[in-house]
Design a protein around this motif. Sequence first.
Motif, short mmCIF file in Angstrom:
data_model
loop_
_atom_site.label_atom_id
_atom_site.label_comp_id
_atom_site.label_asym_id
_atom_site.label_seq_id
_atom_site.Cartn_x
_atom_site.Cartn_y
_atom_site.Cartn_z
N ILE B 306 69.50 29.85 -21.97
CA ILE B 306 70.22 29.68 -20.70
C ILE B 306 71.73 29.70 -20.95
CG2 ILE B 306 70.67 28.10 -18.77
CD1 ILE B 306 67.87 27.10 -18.95
N MET B 310 74.02 32.58 -19.33
CA MET B 310 74.99 32.20 -18.30
C MET B 310 76.42 32.44 -18.76
SD MET B 310 73.28 31.65 -15.72
CE MET B 310 74.71 31.34 -14.71
N SER B 314 79.15 34.77 -16.73
CA SER B 314 80.51 34.36 -16.35
C SER B 314 81.55 35.25 -17.02
CB SER B 314 80.76 32.91 -16.77
OG SER B 314 79.86 32.05 -16.15
N ILE B 349 86.30 25.28 -12.79
CA ILE B 349 85.54 24.95 -11.58
C ILE B 349 84.08 25.37 -11.73
CG2 ILE B 349 85.28 25.45 -9.11
CD1 ILE B 349 88.33 26.02 -9.08
N ASN B 350 83.88 26.64 -12.10
CA ASN B 350 82.51 27.14 -12.18
C ASN B 350 81.75 26.50 -13.34
OD1 ASN B 350 83.24 28.70 -10.07
ND2 ASN B 350 83.03 30.67 -11.09
N CYS B 353 80.46 23.16 -12.15
CA CYS B 353 79.30 23.33 -11.24
C CYS B 353 78.05 23.71 -12.03
CB CYS B 353 79.59 24.40 -10.21
SG CYS B 353 80.92 23.95 -9.10
N LEU B 354 78.16 24.72 -12.89
CA LEU B 354 77.00 25.17 -13.64
C LEU B 354 76.53 24.09 -14.61
CD1 LEU B 354 78.09 28.83 -14.55
CD2 LEU B 354 76.56 28.11 -12.71
N LEU B 357 74.61 21.45 -12.81
CA LEU B 357 73.29 21.95 -12.42
C LEU B 357 72.32 21.91 -13.59
CD1 LEU B 357 72.97 23.23 -9.48
CD2 LEU B 357 72.49 25.34 -10.70
N VAL B 358 72.75 22.44 -14.72
CA VAL B 358 71.87 22.54 -15.88
C VAL B 358 71.67 21.15 -16.51
CG1 VAL B 358 72.72 23.01 -18.22
CG2 VAL B 358 71.47 24.75 -16.98
N ALA B 361 69.13 19.39 -14.47
CA ALA B 361 67.79 19.89 -14.78
C ALA B 361 67.28 19.25 -16.08
CB ALA B 361 67.83 21.42 -14.92
N LEU B 379 77.61 23.79 -21.64
CA LEU B 379 77.69 24.96 -20.75
C LEU B 379 79.04 25.00 -20.04
CD1 LEU B 379 76.59 27.49 -19.50
CD2 LEU B 379 75.37 26.12 -17.82
#
Lengths: 433, 433
Positions: B306, B310, B314, B349-350, B353-354, B357-358, B361, B379
Amino acid sequence: AQENAEELRGLIESDAVNDAAVVLDRMPEEERSAAVGELPTEAAADLIEHLLEQQAAEILEQLTPDVAASILEELTSDVRADLIAGLDAQSAFDILQAMSPVEAEETKELCRYEPDSAGGLMVTELLAFESTSTVQAVFDDLAEHSEEYRDIDVQYSFVVDGKRLVGVLPMRDLFLAKRSTPLFELMIKDPISVTDRTQLSALEDVFDNHSFLGIPVVNESQELLGVVQRSSLEHAIAAHDRSDYLKSQGIIGGEEIRSLPVFERARRRLSWLSVNILLNILAASVIAMYQDTLSSVIALAVFLPIISDMSGCSGNQAVAVSMRELSLGLIRPAELMRVWGKEISVGAINGMCLGMLVGAAAFFWKADVMLGIVVGGALCLNTMVAVSIGGMVPLLMKRFHFDPAIASGPILTTVTDMCGFFLVLSMASVLLV
Amino acid sequence: AQENAEELRGLIESDAVNDAAVVLDRMPEEERSAAVGELPTEAAADLIEHLLEQQAAEILEQLTPDVAASILEELTSDVRADLIAGLDAQSAFDILQAMSPVEAEETKELCRYEPDSAGGLMVTELLAFESTSTVQAVFDDLAEHSEEYRDIDVQYSFVVDGKRLVGVLPMRDLFLAKRSTPLFELMIKDPISVTDRTQLSALEDVFDNHSFLGIPVVNESQELLGVVQRSSLEHAIAAHDRSDYLKSQGIIGGEEIRSLPVFERARRRLSWLSVNILLNILAASVIAMYQDTLSSVIALAVFLPIISDMSGCSGNQAVAVSMRELSLGLIRPAELMRVWGKEISVGAINGMCLGMLVGAAAFFWKADVMLGIVVGGALCLNTMVAVSIGGMVPLLMKRFHFDPAIASGPILTTVTDMCGFFLVLSMASVLLV
């Protein structure tokens, strides 16, 4: 603003409009529209035409409607319509109000067309004469309006009965004709034309089959609406290809340049990334199901990312070839079996080569033949899966009217990841544990 | 061959040349040249012009030099030169021998230019008249050669003193002039021109700054060599963008279509894949160094692919934006810090967020806060690394004259994979083991 405008004006007037666009791009956002507003109208129009649509829209929205309208009136009809279509509804309304009624009406008409149809690509600036006019009348008209016609393509003029297109007249033929000849005697009758709804790919065919520099556009009653120029078509095709490239790399929802606001850029990129991360988690769940296998053969963890990456590479090659064959018209979306047949043979050859390479690496690292067989075999099989899926997905997307440039990549990697992880881990659970 | 040729001829004569190209593409390789050889010369030329260069080259090489030469003589000078340049040396020599000496000489001249220079893009078919000629003489010449000039763009003619370009004459001005006027009184003096060495990007600027449909090409002595048409330029730009897309997806060494021989296709794709697999093995060696960490926290194996995927996503977005900004001229290769500044903010920023999320999880799966922090944190950091590298690598490649479309992807994924694996595993070895 005064100072900024002076700098822009200097560049534009010395034919360095692209440099002016860069200078504008580097200005703080809030200064841009003021600087453009200070420019002479013609220079402002020239500059606006050289910006990305989104940046041009932002500037036009911030100018007063009167200034924006006068800038837009300097541009050709197709560019003007594209820009108006990109504005927010209120600004578009205000600016159209500020334009001359005739041009506003025409612009509204043009905005209704899809950008990639003949109506969306045509310009309305053209020469048309009544079929009963004489050569002399054409000469007089050209002499009278020579300033106005300066930017019009005058290779051909069109011949009409009222509004109906009845012929095309190569201007060179006028040189050789007697001045009293009526145009209907000189014109080429039943000229090739397209309708305003003709799509990009069909237009491409027409231009491919004829060496014309421009093709007249008519409505269903054969009334002349405009002309699509060869360079506009080539331009639209280039824009299309470019947007496919950007979408395939995850830049969706319009072109990004780095002078756009940070949050806007982050949001757009994230919309793509968040879909991908969910798909990635889904794919990785296959690994989670084989934790026991993994913990007894920890070396496998090294090869999982390799199998995922390499299958993605092989599959993307097949995607790219399918995208090209589709756009060249060499393949129809229904021809799945043809694509599969052509891909699986390449996939078998390359899968064997890659599998042997990675298998050998595994064998030499751990001195374990079975590990080499499992890892190499899984990569070999998964390469065949990847090229099959990569080759066919763009066709399926096209057939069911999804955008293959956006959807193919994520679908490909998700399926091939899942399949690859499953292959290597299930083979390992049988052969290695 | 007879039958095949009949089918092709039917399609070509009913203006379906693209369909004819598809039919030819589907024929067994060995039948293609025979079928083309049976066509009337003009139809054969029309078809050859619509094939991919490699396929056209194969067919021309298999025809007799006489037939090939007569087909090539039907094409415009720039197309002819491109095709000759794509042949093997022996065939090119034989075919040039079979052409008329004047055309052979001209073609050889054109072949010497780089394809993306003004010399490589220009056509030599143009209208040029002596500055001392009169309007009447031009009319007479047009009348006399009207057939021959049929495919020439006659919007403008060029005015020369001997070979030296001294002016441009909009043809419309001829309508309004007295027939005894010499051209030097009518012409626009000191016209804008480019030299035969002018590069694509500079040509783009010239066409951007002027609304001309064609620009004259001269040598260092100001002698008129040809004209670059706007549509040729747009076409070349589109080809460029297309090739960048294909290269970024791993289709290198020329466009691939599926009717090429299997081994040729496999070999070309493999040349790209084999570099990638070595880089992949290199990146995965980072994982091998942390086997102990992995075996104590086997759940990490789920997240390695992952993080790799990812970060690639990006980073590729940043690559695509840099490629576009470079080709739009919005950024110079030296402006690394500007790009980095713009990317790192989006990456932060991204990445957050990512990462969240991960991380979430991971936390919900194993009910382990530290696992979530390690995976999410890694990440997040690696997204910032990926956009920085993705944004800057194309600039560096360009600066050091590597092809950014080919090299950026593999460099990006190798570095971000290594960095991502290192981040997650080293953090885990401290915080989780």
